[in-house]
Design a protein around this motif. Structure first.
Motif, PDB file in Angstrom:
ATOM      1  N   HIS A  21       2.636  -6.515   9.019  1.00  0.00           N
ATOM      2  CA  HIS A  21       1.799  -6.949   7.891  1.00  0.00           C
ATOM      3  C   HIS A  21       2.633  -7.067   6.633  1.00  0.00           C
ATOM      4  CE1 HIS A  21      -1.810  -7.789   5.678  1.00  0.00           C
ATOM      5  NE2 HIS A  21      -1.511  -6.844   4.793  1.00  0.00           N
ATOM      6  N   LYS A  22       2.521  -8.217   5.971  1.00  0.00           N
ATOM      7  CA  LYS A  22       3.295  -8.464   4.753  1.00  0.00           C
ATOM      8  C   LYS A  22       2.537  -7.954   3.547  1.00  0.00           C
ATOM      9  CE  LYS A  22       6.045 -11.917   4.431  1.00  0.00           C
ATOM     10  NZ  LYS A  22       6.684 -13.260   4.317  1.00  0.00           N
ATOM     11  N   CYS A  23       3.227  -7.168   2.707  1.00  0.00           N
ATOM     12  CA  CYS A  23       2.646  -6.573   1.504  1.00  0.00           C
ATOM     13  C   CYS A  23       3.572  -6.842   0.314  1.00  0.00           C
ATOM     14  CB  CYS A  23       2.488  -5.055   1.654  1.00  0.00           C
ATOM     15  SG  CYS A  23       1.502  -4.525   3.054  1.00  0.00           S
ATOM     16  N   THR A  24       2.988  -6.802  -0.886  1.00  0.00           N
ATOM     17  CA  THR A  24       3.782  -6.981  -2.101  1.00  0.00           C
ATOM     18  C   THR A  24       3.715  -5.761  -3.015  1.00  0.00           C
ATOM     19  OG1 THR A  24       1.923  -8.043  -3.239  1.00  0.00           O
ATOM     20  CG2 THR A  24       3.459  -9.485  -2.067  1.00  0.00           C
ATOM     21  N   ALA A  25       3.128  -4.671  -2.539  1.00  0.00           N
ATOM     22  CA  ALA A  25       3.011  -3.460  -3.350  1.00  0.00           C
ATOM     23  C   ALA A  25       3.001  -2.242  -2.438  1.00  0.00           C
ATOM     24  CB  ALA A  25       1.732  -3.489  -4.190  1.00  0.00           C
ATOM     25  N   VAL A  26       3.500  -1.129  -2.951  1.00  0.00           N
ATOM     26  CA  VAL A  26       3.534   0.105  -2.172  1.00  0.00           C
ATOM     27  C   VAL A  26       2.125   0.515  -1.771  1.00  0.00           C
ATOM     28  CG1 VAL A  26       4.141   2.549  -2.208  1.00  0.00           C
ATOM     29  CG2 VAL A  26       5.665   0.884  -3.282  1.00  0.00           C
ATOM     30  N   ARG A  27       1.177   0.425  -2.698  1.00  0.00           N
ATOM     31  CA  ARG A  27      -0.194   0.850  -2.389  1.00  0.00           C
ATOM     32  C   ARG A  27      -0.790   0.017  -1.257  1.00  0.00           C
ATOM     33  NH1 ARG A  27       0.021  -2.046  -6.962  1.00  0.00           N
ATOM     34  NH2 ARG A  27      -1.459  -3.751  -7.359  1.00  0.00           N
ATOM     35  N   HIS A  28      -0.422  -1.251  -1.193  1.00  0.00           N
ATOM     36  CA  HIS A  28      -0.918  -2.091  -0.103  1.00  0.00           C
ATOM     37  C   HIS A  28      -0.262  -1.705   1.219  1.00  0.00           C
ATOM     38  CE1 HIS A  28      -1.633  -5.324  -3.419  1.00  0.00           C
ATOM     39  NE2 HIS A  28      -2.602  -4.419  -3.387  1.00  0.00           N
ATOM     40  N   ALA A  29       1.005  -1.315   1.165  1.00  0.00           N
ATOM     41  CA  ALA A  29       1.699  -0.874   2.374  1.00  0.00           C
ATOM     42  C   ALA A  29       1.070   0.399   2.927  1.00  0.00           C
ATOM     43  CB  ALA A  29       3.181  -0.648   2.082  1.00  0.00           C
ATOM     44  N   VAL A  30       0.744   1.328   2.050  1.00  0.00           N
ATOM     45  CA  VAL A  30       0.091   2.575   2.468  1.00  0.00           C
ATOM     46  C   VAL A  30      -1.256   2.273   3.107  1.00  0.00           C
ATOM     47  CG1 VAL A  30      -0.924   4.724   1.625  1.00  0.00           C
ATOM     48  CG2 VAL A  30       1.305   3.978   0.767  1.00  0.00           C
ATOM     49  N   SER A  31      -1.994   1.353   2.503  1.00  0.00           N
ATOM     50  CA  SER A  31      -3.289   0.962   3.048  1.00  0.00           C
ATOM     51  C   SER A  31      -3.140   0.299   4.414  1.00  0.00           C
ATOM     52  CB  SER A  31      -3.986   0.003   2.072  1.00  0.00           C
ATOM     53  OG  SER A  31      -5.204  -0.473   2.610  1.00  0.00           O
ATOM     54  N   ALA A  32      -2.128  -0.556   4.561  1.00  0.00           N
ATOM     55  CA  ALA A  32      -1.910  -1.238   5.833  1.00  0.00           C
ATOM     56  C   ALA A  32      -1.511  -0.257   6.926  1.00  0.00           C
ATOM     57  CB  ALA A  32      -0.837  -2.310   5.668  1.00  0.00           C
ATOM     58  N   GLU A  33      -0.720   0.755   6.576  1.00  0.00           N
ATOM     59  CA  GLU A  33      -0.367   1.779   7.561  1.00  0.00           C
ATOM     60  C   GLU A  33      -1.626   2.507   8.039  1.00  0.00           C
ATOM     61  OE1 GLU A  33       3.053   5.141   8.045  1.00  0.00           O
ATOM     62  OE2 GLU A  33       1.910   5.182   6.172  1.00  0.00           O
ATOM     63  N   ARG A  34      -2.512   2.843   7.109  1.00  0.00           N
ATOM     64  CA  ARG A  34      -3.781   3.484   7.502  1.00  0.00           C
ATOM     65  C   ARG A  34      -4.609   2.556   8.379  1.00  0.00           C
ATOM     66  NH1 ARG A  34      -4.200   5.323   1.932  1.00  0.00           N
ATOM     67  NH2 ARG A  34      -5.668   3.602   1.599  1.00  0.00           N
ATOM     68  N   MET A  35      -4.485   1.251   8.136  1.00  0.00           N
ATOM     69  CA  MET A  35      -5.237   0.258   8.888  1.00  0.00           C
ATOM     70  C   MET A  35      -4.785   0.178  10.339  1.00  0.00           C
ATOM     71  SD  MET A  35      -5.674  -3.706   7.669  1.00  0.00           S
ATOM     72  CE  MET A  35      -5.838  -3.167   5.969  1.00  0.00           C
ATOM     73  N   GLY A  36      -3.551   0.634  10.597  1.00  0.00           N
ATOM     74  CA  GLY A  36      -3.071   0.664  11.972  1.00  0.00           C
ATOM     75  C   GLY A  36      -1.995  -0.337  12.316  1.00  0.00           C
ATOM     76  N   VAL A  37      -1.414  -1.024  11.310  1.00  0.00           N
ATOM     77  CA  VAL A  37      -0.354  -1.969  11.630  1.00  0.00           C
ATOM     78  C   VAL A  37       0.891  -1.212  12.089  1.00  0.00           C
ATOM     79  CG1 VAL A  37      -1.292  -3.539   9.882  1.00  0.00           C
ATOM     80  CG2 VAL A  37       0.702  -2.129   9.319  1.00  0.00           C
ATOM     81  N   ASP A  38       1.805  -1.919  12.734  1.00  0.00           N
ATOM     82  CA  ASP A  38       2.984  -1.290  13.324  1.00  0.00           C
ATOM     83  C   ASP A  38       4.213  -1.353  12.430  1.00  0.00           C
ATOM     84  OD1 ASP A  38       1.993  -0.748  16.216  1.00  0.00           O
ATOM     85  OD2 ASP A  38       1.430  -2.828  15.817  1.00  0.00           O
ATOM     86  N   VAL A  39       4.294  -2.405  11.616  1.00  0.00           N
ATOM     87  CA  VAL A  39       5.462  -2.631  10.762  1.00  0.00           C
ATOM     88  C   VAL A  39       4.986  -3.190   9.434  1.00  0.00           C
ATOM     89  CG1 VAL A  39       7.629  -3.922  10.485  1.00  0.00           C
ATOM     90  CG2 VAL A  39       6.935  -3.141  12.764  1.00  0.00           C
ATOM     91  N   ILE A  40       5.607  -2.763   8.351  1.00  0.00           N
ATOM     92  CA  ILE A  40       5.355  -3.322   7.026  1.00  0.00           C
ATOM     93  C   ILE A  40       6.491  -4.268   6.665  1.00  0.00           C
ATOM     94  CG2 ILE A  40       5.143  -2.844   4.552  1.00  0.00           C
ATOM     95  CD1 ILE A  40       2.748  -1.874   6.140  1.00  0.00           C
ATOM     96  N   SER A  41       6.163  -5.480   6.274  1.00  0.00           N
ATOM     97  CA  SER A  41       7.126  -6.406   5.689  1.00  0.00           C
ATOM     98  C   SER A  41       6.882  -6.386   4.190  1.00  0.00           C
ATOM     99  CB  SER A  41       6.934  -7.819   6.260  1.00  0.00           C
ATOM    100  OG  SER A  41       7.852  -8.728   5.702  1.00  0.00           O
ATOM    101  N   ILE A  42       7.771  -5.739   3.450  1.00  0.00           N
ATOM    102  CA  ILE A  42       7.533  -5.533   2.019  1.00  0.00           C
ATOM    103  C   ILE A  42       8.252  -6.623   1.225  1.00  0.00           C
ATOM    104  CG2 ILE A  42       9.434  -3.872   1.723  1.00  0.00           C
ATOM    105  CD1 ILE A  42       5.916  -3.620   0.108  1.00  0.00           C
ATOM    106  N   ASP A  43       7.493  -7.336   0.423  1.00  0.00           N
ATOM    107  CA  ASP A  43       7.916  -8.602  -0.165  1.00  0.00           C
ATOM    108  C   ASP A  43       8.176  -8.443  -1.660  1.00  0.00           C
ATOM    109  OD1 ASP A  43       8.552 -11.223   0.187  1.00  0.00           O
ATOM    110  OD2 ASP A  43       6.510 -11.952   0.443  1.00  0.00           O
ATOM    111  N   GLY A  44       9.448  -8.489  -2.055  1.00  0.00           N
ATOM    112  CA  GLY A  44       9.817  -8.292  -3.447  1.00  0.00           C
ATOM    113  C   GLY A  44       9.592  -9.517  -4.317  1.00  0.00           C
TER     114      GLY A  44
END
Length: 326
Positions: free
Chosen positions: A122-145
């Motif tokens: 799951h692609k995210c642009t913020a730390v808070r979104h990455a934390v939320s996506a991890e809780r959602m059950g995704v396997d990998v975070i693609s963090i987009d600067g």
């Protein structure tokens, strides 16, 4: 040098390099070439006119590679949204094992994909979104600067801060997106806590990218300053290459009374597709990031990935190790 970590093991790939999903660009020619080169190629679902067309494109990609590849499904708010559930069903029924998700409220899609044994990036642009996506059950975070092409969010945090800040907060693997195009970037991403990189603009300037050569040369000729930020006043910031169209969008948007309808005729996806396919650089928006300043050629995907890995080894084993030994 081979790099093995949680990310490469999970996806079954040789090189920790992902070709991000890109509208009009993420087709079988490019995705299969990246996968055959040892990375992860990704088809873009909504590039295909219908779910059945996506099924055919998945079959076509599968005929061109026996390596893992994925499909991007980007969910955006819209008055008349595409049939996302039908595209999702096409992905599942086609036996795809890896999906890159992005965009607005993906929970129902993630739930269905995970229920069918699919690995979700799951692609995210913020730390808070990455934390939320991890809780959602995704396997990998693609963090987009903030350096990225596309939509960097509204926080304006560059990768040098965003990548380690995310690594500090989530336990699942992360890959770094935005501003990556060579082995120095891969080595830096690994040092910052990522386990791989995601590249978009860099893959547009490859021989297999299904876009006009004039666009590829345009990217090569541009430097790191050759982007515009658009849609800022509408809280949907996008980074695109600087051309007459994006300059005009910025100019109109700067007017105190500007509304989105004023720029709508300039920003349609069909116009951007025309630019990519015909090479008319002023036909529409061309999405590209600041990494343009580090793109100097148009190699094959295999040559590019091999070079990135060799450069990363030179940095990690050579330059940095020598400093420690000294």
């Amino acid at each position: 040098m081979a790099i093995h970590n949680r990310f490469t093991t999970l996806l079954g790939i040789e090189k920790p390099i992902v070709q991000g999903g890109m509208m009009w660009v993420g087709r079988a020619e490019l995705a299969s070439a990246v996968s055959n080169a040892g990375g992860l190629g990704i088809l873009t679902a909504l590039t295909q006119p219908s779910p059945d067309d996506l099924r055919r494109e998945i079959d076509r990609c599968r005929s061109m590679t026996d390596k893992p590849f994925g499909v991007n499904l980007t969910i955006l708010p819209s008055v008349t949204p595409p049939p996302y559930a039908e595209y999702r069903r096409a992905i599942i029924e086609s036996g795809v094992k890896i999906v890159e998700t992005a965009g607005h409220k993906p929970q129902e899609h993630v739930d269905d994909l995970k229920a069918n044994g699919i690995i979700v990036l799951h692609k995210c642009t913020a730390v808070r979104h990455a934390v939320s996506a991890e809780r959602m059950g995704v396997d990998v975070i693609s963090i987009d600067g903030f350096e990225c092409a596309g939509h960097p969010g509204e926080d304006d945090i560059p990768g040098l801060v965003l990548i380690p800040a995310t690594a500090d907060k989530v336990k699942i693997p992360i890959i770094a997106s935005g501003g990556f195009g060579d082995g120095r970037g891969l080595a830096a991403a690994l040092a910052l806590g990522a386990e791989g990189i995601n590249m978009g603009t860099r893959f547009c300037a490859t021989q297999e990218a299904p876009i006009h050569d004039a666009v590829k040369q345009f990217i090569v000729s541009n430097d790191e300053r050759a982007t515009n930020l658009i849609f800022r006043r509408f809280h949907n910031t996008g980074r695109v290459a600087r051309n007459s169209v994006s300059d005009r969008v910025v100019e109109i948007s700067s007017r105190p009374d500007a509304v989105f309808e004023d720029i709508r005729p300039l920003v349609g996806g069909a116009l951007g597709r025309k630019a990519l396919e015909t090479g008319d650089l002023d036909a529409g928006l061309i999405w590209a990031g600041q990494i343009q300043g580090l793109i100097h050629d148009v190699p094959t995907c295999k040559d590019l990935l091999d070079r990135i890995m060799a450069e990363a080894e030179k940095v990690i084993v050579g330059r940095l190790n020598a400093m420690i030994a000294a």
